[in-house]
Design an enzyme around this catalytic site. Structure first.
Site, PDB file in Angstrom:
ATOM      1  N   GLY A  63      40.507  31.145  36.366  1.00  0.00           N
ATOM      2  CA  GLY A  63      39.751  31.382  37.587  1.00  0.00           C
ATOM      3  C   GLY A  63      40.628  31.858  38.731  1.00  0.00           C
ATOM      4  O   GLY A  63      40.295  32.809  39.443  1.00  0.00           O
ATOM      5  N   GLU A  64      41.776  31.195  38.907  1.00  0.00           N
ATOM      6  CA  GLU A  64      42.688  31.576  39.978  1.00  0.00           C
ATOM      7  C   GLU A  64      43.319  32.945  39.712  1.00  0.00           C
ATOM      8  O   GLU A  64      43.547  33.732  40.635  1.00  0.00           O
ATOM      9  CB  GLU A  64      43.781  30.521  40.147  1.00  0.00           C
ATOM     10  CG  GLU A  64      43.311  29.188  40.663  1.00  0.00           C
ATOM     11  CD  GLU A  64      42.713  28.288  39.581  1.00  0.00           C
ATOM     12  OE1 GLU A  64      42.164  27.232  39.911  1.00  0.00           O
ATOM     13  OE2 GLU A  64      42.791  28.667  38.387  1.00  0.00           O
ATOM     14  N   VAL A  65      43.602  33.234  38.439  1.00  0.00           N
ATOM     15  CA  VAL A  65      44.161  34.542  38.084  1.00  0.00           C
ATOM     16  C   VAL A  65      43.184  35.667  38.435  1.00  0.00           C
ATOM     17  O   VAL A  65      43.578  36.708  38.967  1.00  0.00           O
ATOM     18  CB  VAL A  65      44.532  34.588  36.586  1.00  0.00           C
ATOM     19  CG1 VAL A  65      44.768  36.024  36.114  1.00  0.00           C
ATOM     20  CG2 VAL A  65      45.770  33.738  36.325  1.00  0.00           C
ATOM     21  N   ALA A  68      43.333  36.215  42.042  1.00  0.00           N
ATOM     22  CA  ALA A  68      44.583  36.904  42.360  1.00  0.00           C
ATOM     23  C   ALA A  68      44.495  38.391  42.035  1.00  0.00           C
ATOM     24  O   ALA A  68      44.977  39.241  42.801  1.00  0.00           O
ATOM     25  CB  ALA A  68      45.738  36.263  41.604  1.00  0.00           C
TER      26      ALA A  68
END
Length: 431
Positions: A63-65, A68
């Site tokens: 999710g964070e990738v 990003a």
């Protein structure tokens, strides 16, 4: 307690924690394919340095990738020459980063949070800015960045009431850590107040909106021929109940209610962690359901009780476009919920359990539109799904209103990029 004292205690306990956690960590890496070069990179051993003097973006998992990558895409539109170091923690996040990273981006595993490893990493790559997606703060990571003269920022930061209370309970330890941040880009005014309560100077906190929910330039979920072919193998024209991002025990809980539905809908299960496939197959077999496993290339045979187990990383977004209703995981037995936005943007009604606090206040706003139904327990699933499947056209006005809610975050990505550009150093760091 001052910062030096907190770091002393942290570094005193960190080796002990590492020794205790290391065996389980190795097992998890083995299951998720994180050995080889990945294991060396955890200890700041790199085969090559392709990006020096760029932006270091720390992104924990998938999710964070993805957040990003959206940030990087927008940044490169404004400055095509900018370079990035994308640094996931998990092997699943790393796999998605490697697959989707554009030119000018080097992907490495995040080094362990030991000062000497971080010093080596920063000396090699010489980043001009450290960006942490969604407030993942490691004490030595922040401290070493400061020692190397690297500004630090949270992007797309959010903080639940529960997390705020937990941090404030240990304020003597947490305030010195959070005070190291140079910039905090939060999603809404409530997040601004919560981060300020943790000791971050108010002038360092800006409301930028949510990158995850920003519709600007985003590609909505799209129907794929390969997905449709797989679904047609179960019988053309069947309605699809997509169970998305499930955690332990939720597949069985939801499947038991699914079996009570009239008609002949098709169950598609997309677990949060693909390595749980064996557990899921076994549990659902006990109630008469047989998995057709996508990662193995299996096809439906036409037997009664077959369901599709879509256990391939990075495909959930477009599976939403093939669903008639989406049931969101980590909301019945788990805590905090998973992202309902991709289903909403695909024009699909969403059903969740009671535990969706990680996506507040958005979930409450979507619930008010009628496009999202939050249930108090799994016992309500059968009647709710039956109602939606019997009259899907009735949800079209609700989904239109829900998309208006998402558009309130429009422009969050470019606003975040411009704020980060303002604090990025002009020249690479040379400590």
């Amino acid at each position: 307690m001052n910062r030096a004292g907190v770091l002393f205690i942290y570094n005193l306990l960190l080796p002990i924690f590492f020794v205790i956690a290391f065996p389980g960590w190795l097992v998890k890496m083995w299951r998720r394919g994180g050995f080889g070069s990945g294991l060396r990179q955890r200890f700041a051993i790199y085969d090559e340095v392709k990006v020096r003097g760029g932006i270091y973006i720390h992104a924990v998992s998938v999710g964070e990738v993805l957040i990003a990558l959206r940030l990087i895409e927008q940044w490169q539109k404004l400055d095509p020459e900018e370079k990035f170091l994308l640094v996931p923690t998990t092997s699943t996040g790393h796999a998605v980063a490697v697959e989707k990273a554009p030119a000018g981006v080097q992907v490495i595993y995040s080094p362990l949070d030991f000062p000497f490893l971080l010093n080596h990493c920063f000396s090699l790559f010489e980043p001009r800015l450290l960006v942490l997606i969604e407030a993942e703060a490691w004490p030595n990571l922040l401290n070493r960045a400061g020692k190397h003269g690297i500004p630090t920022a949270f992007a797309n930061a959010r903080l639940s009431e529960r997390s705020e209370a937990r941090f404030k309970k240990f304020a003597a330890l947490t305030k010195p850590i959070f005070s190291m941040m140079d910039l905090v880009l939060v999603q809404n005014d409530a997040d601004r107040s919560r981060f300020a309560s943790l000791g971050i100077a108010p002038e360092r906190i800006e409301v930028s909106g949510s990158i995850k929910f920003d519709p600007t330039g985003s590609v909505p979920p799209a129907r794929r021929d390969e997905f449709q072919l797989a679904l047609d193998g179960f019988g053309a024209g069947r309605q699809v109940v997509l169970v998305a991002s499930t955690h332990t025990g939720e597949e069985l809980l939801i499947a038991n209610e699914f079996l009570k539905l009239a008609g002949n809908p098709l169950l598609v299960v997309v677990p949060r962690h693909a390595e749980r496939r064996g557990e899921i197959i076994k549990q659902l077999a006990e109630i008469g359901l047989k998995a057709v496993v996508r990662s193995r290339g299996e096809v439906a045979s036409g037997e009664k009780g077959e369901y599709l187990l879509a256990d391939t990383t990075g495909e959930l977004k477009d599976w939403n476009a093939h669903a008639d209703v989406v049931v969101v995981g980590k909301s019945f037995l788990g805590r905090g919920g998973q992202n309902p936005v991709e289903a909403i943007s695909a024009g699909v009604p969403v059903v969740t359990g009671p535990h969706m606090r990680n996506f507040e206040p958005l979930v409450s706003e979507l619930e008010n539109t009628g496009a999202l139904r939050r249930l108090s327990s799994a016992d309500e699933l059968k009647s709710c799904l039956s109602e939606i499947l019997s009259s899907p056209e009735g949800y079209i006005p609700y989904l239109s209103s829900a998309n208006e809610v998402l558009h309130s975050h429009e422009g969050a990505t470019i606003k975040s990029v411009k704020a980060l550009q303002n604090i990025a150093l002009t020249d690479p760091v040379n400590p």
